[in-house]
Design an enzyme around this catalytic site. Structure first.
Site, PDB file in Angstrom:
ATOM      1  N   LYS A  52      -7.474  -1.358   6.783  1.00  0.00           N
ATOM      2  CA  LYS A  52      -7.899  -2.179   5.645  1.00  0.00           C
ATOM      3  C   LYS A  52      -6.966  -3.370   5.469  1.00  0.00           C
ATOM      4  CE  LYS A  52      -7.257   1.594   2.606  1.00  0.00           C
ATOM      5  NZ  LYS A  52      -7.443   2.851   3.286  1.00  0.00           N
ATOM      6  N   ASP A  99     -13.172   2.983   7.854  1.00  0.00           N
ATOM      7  CA  ASP A  99     -12.279   3.715   6.944  1.00  0.00           C
ATOM      8  C   ASP A  99     -13.045   4.247   5.739  1.00  0.00           C
ATOM      9  OD1 ASP A  99      -9.679   4.695   6.121  1.00  0.00           O
ATOM     10  OD2 ASP A  99      -9.805   3.232   4.509  1.00  0.00           O
ATOM     11  N   ARG A 151     -12.323  12.748   5.415  1.00  0.00           N
ATOM     12  CA  ARG A 151     -11.015  13.427   5.469  1.00  0.00           C
ATOM     13  C   ARG A 151     -10.748  14.138   4.148  1.00  0.00           C
ATOM     14  NH1 ARG A 151      -7.365   8.802   6.026  1.00  0.00           N
ATOM     15  NH2 ARG A 151      -5.645  10.275   5.977  1.00  0.00           N
ATOM     16  N   SER A 163      -5.854   4.540   8.694  1.00  0.00           N
ATOM     17  CA  SER A 163      -6.612   4.321   7.466  1.00  0.00           C
ATOM     18  C   SER A 163      -5.991   3.181   6.655  1.00  0.00           C
ATOM     19  CB  SER A 163      -6.618   5.622   6.648  1.00  0.00           C
ATOM     20  OG  SER A 163      -7.018   5.380   5.328  1.00  0.00           O
ATOM     21  N   HIS A 213       0.861  -1.188   0.000  1.00  0.00           N
ATOM     22  CA  HIS A 213       0.000   0.000   0.000  1.00  0.00           C
ATOM     23  C   HIS A 213       0.886   1.224   0.000  1.00  0.00           C
ATOM     24  CE1 HIS A 213      -4.159   1.457   0.521  1.00  0.00           C
ATOM     25  NE2 HIS A 213      -3.574   2.540   1.009  1.00  0.00           N
TER      26      HIS A 213
HETATM   27  N1  URA Z   1      -4.030   5.656   1.542  1.00  0.00           N
HETATM   28  C1  URA Z   1      -5.023   5.340   2.409  1.00  0.00           C
HETATM   29  O1  URA Z   1      -5.626   4.283   2.286  1.00  0.00           O
HETATM   30  N2  URA Z   1      -5.286   6.163   3.410  1.00  0.00           N
HETATM   31  C2  URA Z   1      -4.639   7.326   3.602  1.00  0.00           C
HETATM   32  O2  URA Z   1      -4.938   8.029   4.539  1.00  0.00           O
HETATM   33  C3  URA Z   1      -3.606   7.675   2.693  1.00  0.00           C
HETATM   34  C4  URA Z   1      -3.320   6.813   1.665  1.00  0.00           C
END
Ligand code: URA
Length: 469
Positions: free
Chosen positions: A203, A177, A184, A199, A98
């Site tokens: 996930k 999230d 956000r 965040s 990620h």
């Molecule tokens: N990717 C995400 O899933 N969340 C964030 O806050 C920033 C990047």
């Protein structure tokens, strides 16, 4: 930045909680306990806390920060706000990557099939465009029919068949999230390390991964601009994920200019597929060599973390083989088809590309591209129609910006610097203006060569870093 107090389980377990008290406590710089944080996450996921209160809480967190303990508690509470996926039945190491958000960052579209082709399961839960950055889900939805809202049973079926599946946060998986991410984006509270950590990891931990690779962006296009903030975010995420039982490494990578040439939705997919089809860009500022290289480095680490290679370098070699022999492309197309997407649009990608309006931005002087304000470029991309102004809006799959010259390139006055694809003609001017201010042309070439990967945070490095604060 970090506060030293940690979120404990609280002293008055039985006392009823009220969102207004939690907002005021954070606004005044207090440390929330795990029960209060779980209350916020569950209320966000279940809809019992009104959006205005969640927005006020996010802003209080943005100003006052979260301690390490609060961040850890928020991550786990958001993970636990929905169901969890168990990849154990797949019989493979489940590994994902990620990124902390970038412009033109389409590496997920490459690393998911690369890692799948090398024997891993990649259960990837991604996001939509956030702030000035693009979102993997918006890109994939440019493919007619592609579904990012699979049920957990469908997710598992695609993983079994193709090795990789990319979906979004749902009512089942990390629903807190889903709500907080969109909020956000609308309230200017994206760029906070604790919120980013919770965040991303909520996930990822909900997906039951064996290992996770984090790509933390640095430079002018990163959410966190200062190198020390990026290092802190990397260390925070590695330590938090490791504490939750997931083998995790973070790389600090350059986002001082868009990654590759395309930033948008369909045009990013096309760029990814061209590389998966074996295109080998020359090592030059005018090509997307950086995108191919970073994708292979990230995939190499995933393959190493997933125990399919002795080292990240050996993982890189395996990933490159899967790129060259076409197995990664086959895995990607199989995943698209399994998620309902029409793969035939890639037969003639240019014919499918139908932007509402196009303009070319030419170099206004002769010289070298010396630097870019990549965050501004990200906002320019969003304003072409590629991103949304309001939550829930659809994005224009064909909008975006194609960069013809990148940092270090020599340009002649009048030479095309970029092509802007917008939804409507009147949406061309603002991105064009932003581009002219955000790209710096100088008489001399930039003297600094920026490394694609500047630092690696393993668990030990992360713990040492956090202890040294
Ligand atoms: N990717 C995400 O899933 N969340 C964030 O806050 C920033 C990047």
């Amino acid at each position: 930045m970090p506060q030293s107090e940690s979120a404990d389980s609280g002293t008055s377990a039985a006392a009823p909680l009220h969102m207004i008290d939690i907002i005021r406590k954070k606004r005044d710089g207090g440390a929330l306990d795990a029960r209060e944080i779980a209350f916020v996450a569950a209320g966000a996921a279940g809809g019992s806390i009104p959006v205005d209160q969640l927005a006020a809480w996010l802003m209080a967190v943005w100003f006052k920060g979260l301690s390490l303990g609060e961040t850890r508690a928020l991550t786990l509470a958001m993970r636990d706000s929905g169901e969890k996926f168990s990849p154990v039945r797949l019989g493979k190491q489940a590994v994902d990557k990620h990124s902390s958000g970038g412009v033109g960052d389409k590496t997920s579209l490459l690393v998911a099939p690369l890692a799948a082709a090398c024997g891993l399961a990649v259960p990837m839960i991604s996001g939509r465009a956030l702030g000035h950055t693009g979102g993997t889900l918006d890109k994939l939805e440019a493919i007619p029919g592609f579904r990012t809202d699979l049920t957990l049973a469908e997710f598992e079926a695609v993983l079994r068949k193709c090795g990789a599946s990319i979906i979004g946060q749902t009512d089942e998986l990390a629903p807190a999230d889903r709500v907080l991410y969109a909020l956000r984006d609308r309230t200017g509270t994206v760029d906070n390390p604790g919120l980013i950590c919770a965040s991303i990891l909520s996930k990822k931990l909900a997906a039951g991964l064996d290992a996770l690779l984090l790509d933390v962006k640095t430079g002018s296009g990163a959410f966190l601009r200062k190198v020390e903030d990026c290092e802190f975010l990397a260390a925070l995420m590695v330590a938090t994920a490791e504490a939750a039982g997931t083998r995790t490494v973070a790389l600090l990578t350059d986002m001082g200019q868009p990654l590759g040439r395309a930033a948008g939705n369909w045009i990013e997919l096309v760029e990814a597929v061209e590389l998966l089809r074996g295109e080998r860009p020359a090592r030059s500022p005018n090509t997307n060599f950086d995108l191919r290289e970073l994708s292979l480095i990230l995939a190499g680490w995933m393959i190493f973390l997933g125990l399919q290679a002795e080292s990240p370098e050996a993982g890189y070699q395996r990933a490159e083989k899967a790129l060259i022999d076409g197995s990664a492309l086959r895995a990607f197309f199989a995943m698209i088809a399994a998620q309902g997407g029409d793969v035939s649009v890639f037969d003639d990608p240019q014919a499918f590309h139908k932007p509402g309006a196009t303009a070319v931005v030419e170099a206004w002087e002769t010289g070298f591209v010396a630097g870019m304000d990549t965050t501004a470029l990200g906002w320019a991309v969003r304003r072409t129609g590629a991103g949304r102004e309001k939550a829930g809006e659809s994005v224009d799959p064909h909008a975006g910006i194609l960069f013809h010259a990148r940092c270090g390139a020599r340009v002649e006055r009048g030479q095309p610097l970029a092509a802007i694809y917008a939804t409507r003609t009147e949406m061309l001017a603002e991105p064009g203006e932003i581009l002219r201010k955000a790209i710096h042309i100088s008489k001399t070439p930039p003297h600094e060569v920026v490394a694609l990967v500047s630092r690696v945070f393993t668990r030990d490095a992360a713990e040492k870093y956090l202890m040294g604060l």
